[in-house]
Design an enzyme around this catalytic site. Structure first.
Site, PDB file in Angstrom:
ATOM      1  N   ASP A  98       0.592  -1.398   0.172  1.00  0.00           N
ATOM      2  CA  ASP A  98      -0.260  -0.225  -0.104  1.00  0.00           C
ATOM      3  C   ASP A  98       0.591   1.443  -0.257  1.00  0.00           C
ATOM      4  O   ASP A  98       0.533   2.347  -0.172  1.00  0.00           O
ATOM      5  CB  ASP A  98      -1.175  -0.321   1.123  1.00  0.00           C
ATOM      6  N   SER A  99       2.045   1.241   0.400  1.00  0.00           N
ATOM      7  CA  SER A  99       3.336   2.586  -0.547  1.00  0.00           C
ATOM      8  C   SER A  99       3.197   3.095  -1.579  1.00  0.00           C
ATOM      9  O   SER A  99       3.490   3.562  -1.846  1.00  0.00           O
ATOM     10  CB  SER A  99       4.321   1.494  -0.141  1.00  0.00           C
ATOM     11  N   ASP A 146      -1.708  -5.921  -0.403  1.00  0.00           N
ATOM     12  CA  ASP A 146      -1.680  -5.695   1.079  1.00  0.00           C
ATOM     13  C   ASP A 146      -3.132  -4.938   0.755  1.00  0.00           C
ATOM     14  O   ASP A 146      -3.284  -4.586   0.000  1.00  0.00           O
ATOM     15  CB  ASP A 146      -0.865  -3.753   1.051  1.00  0.00           C
ATOM     16  N   LYS A 198      -1.655 -10.210   2.457  1.00  0.00           N
ATOM     17  CA  LYS A 198      -0.520  -8.975   4.605  1.00  0.00           C
ATOM     18  C   LYS A 198      -1.268  -8.022   4.931  1.00  0.00           C
ATOM     19  O   LYS A 198      -2.294  -7.236   4.050  1.00  0.00           O
ATOM     20  CB  LYS A 198       0.645  -8.487   3.376  1.00  0.00           C
ATOM     21  N   GLU A 244      -1.452  -5.671   8.938  1.00  0.00           N
ATOM     22  CA  GLU A 244      -1.112  -4.556   9.663  1.00  0.00           C
ATOM     23  C   GLU A 244      -1.733  -4.715  10.962  1.00  0.00           C
ATOM     24  O   GLU A 244      -2.609  -5.013  11.238  1.00  0.00           O
ATOM     25  CB  GLU A 244      -0.346  -3.564   9.213  1.00  0.00           C
ATOM     26  N   GLU A 304       9.046  -4.499  10.983  1.00  0.00           N
ATOM     27  CA  GLU A 304       9.408  -3.144   9.477  1.00  0.00           C
ATOM     28  C   GLU A 304      10.068  -1.924  11.057  1.00  0.00           C
ATOM     29  O   GLU A 304       9.320  -2.051  12.315  1.00  0.00           O
ATOM     30  CB  GLU A 304       8.413  -2.669   9.502  1.00  0.00           C
TER      31      GLU A 304
HETATM   32  O1  KIV Z   1       3.112  -1.215   1.805  1.00  0.00           O
HETATM   33  C1  KIV Z   1       5.235  -1.539   2.068  1.00  0.00           C
HETATM   34  O2  KIV Z   1       5.073  -1.382   1.010  1.00  0.00           O
HETATM   35  C2  KIV Z   1       4.782  -2.603   2.527  1.00  0.00           C
HETATM   36  C3  KIV Z   1       6.446  -2.173   3.275  1.00  0.00           C
HETATM   37  C4  KIV Z   1       7.067  -1.109   3.111  1.00  0.00           C
HETATM   38  C5  KIV Z   1       6.887  -3.764   3.818  1.00  0.00           C
HETATM   39  O3  KIV Z   1       4.531  -2.792   3.525  1.00  0.00           O
END
Ligand code: KIV
Length: 273
Positions: A53-54, A92, A122, A124, A191
């Protein structure tokens, strides 16, 4: 020309990642958000591609990961899947699509799997979201956990500083990591936590840990593609190693193109019909 030779050309699966941990073989993971970059990264031999989600930051220009939507993540993951043949593709779950309740979480994960064809999700958090994780796992969807600095909680943390330096937070992280393993997560991202704590967590789990700013003791490493390729030029935390300066390469190439157009040097005779 790739500088890395893939020793095992088999498709990477969650099971294969477990084998890698058992053999002490490190896991390489990198983010991607589109077809063309995913294809290059996959062909270079990456084990896991994370549709992070980056994307909210590096693709959409937002300050945080919070605004990205489920539809947008599905769009990115769908493109990445089309460019990937060997790597495991993990997508994510965006902020607000799984924290409410397990039913909503399952519906979000099912949409990701059905519409993008990603191979895992993924999420969090630890104890706070364990019921949602269990519900998703019960539907046969593999889940990667994410502990330590969890950027979707930035408004609660208030900073992007290293997490779990204090004993109480470190103890909670160790407990959460165990919970994720017991629930059936296939891996966990750690992280921005102290390297010593990451070693302790990695040694206490049978599932792989994938670190970002968590030191060399993790079972694998992940970076954001734009950061390690030098496209996101202003971002240079201590943990980041820059493998290229593509920002400068792109600026130079674009500058030369503009110059050639302005000077009527492009196109030349051989570049026209
Ligand atoms: O969203 C992302 O790129 C991440 C990584 C930094 C692990 O969650």
């Amino acid at each position: 020309m790739s500088t890395y030779t893939v020793e095992d050309p088999r498709k990477v699966t969650t099971r294969r990642l477990a084998e890698m941990k058992a053999k002490g073989e490190k896991i390489a993971m990198l983010t991607a958000y589109d077809y063309s970059m995913a294809k290059l990264i996959d062909e270079a031999g990456m084990d896991v591609i994370l549709v992070g989600d980056s994307a909210s930051n590096v693709m959409a220009g937002n300050m945080t990961t919070l605004p990205i939507t489920l539809d947008q993540m599905i769009y990115h993951a769908k493109s990445v899947i089309k460019g990937t043949s060997r790597a495991l593709v993990v997508c994510d779950m965006p902020f607000g699509t799984y924290q409410g309740n397990p039913i909503e979480a399952l519906a979000s994960a099912v949409r990701i799997m059905k519409e993008s064809h990603a191979e895992a999700v993924k999420m969090e958090g630890g104890a706070e979201i364990i019921e949602s994780i269990e519900r998703i796992l019960s539907a046969g969807i593999p889940v990667m956990g994410h502990l330590g600095l969890t950027p979707q909680s930035i408004n609660k943390f208030g900073t992007y500083n290293v997490r779990a330096r204090e004993e109480a937070e470190a103890e909670k992280l160790i407990h959460d990591a165990k919970l994720l393993e017991e629930a059936g997560c296939f891996a966990v991202v750690l992280e921005k936590i102290p390297a010593e704590l990451a070693v302790k967590v990695s040694e206490s789990l049978s599932i792989p840990t994938i670190g970002i700013g968590a030191g060399a003791g993790c079972d694998g490493q992940v970076l954001v593609m734009h950061d390690m390729l030098g496209i996101n030029k202003g971002f240079s935390p201590r943990f980041l190693r820059r493998y290229a300066d593509l920002g400068t390469v792109i600026e130079d190439a674009v500058g030369n193109y503009i110059k050639d157009v302005k000077n009527s040097d492009f196109p030349n005779e051989s570049e026209q019909y």
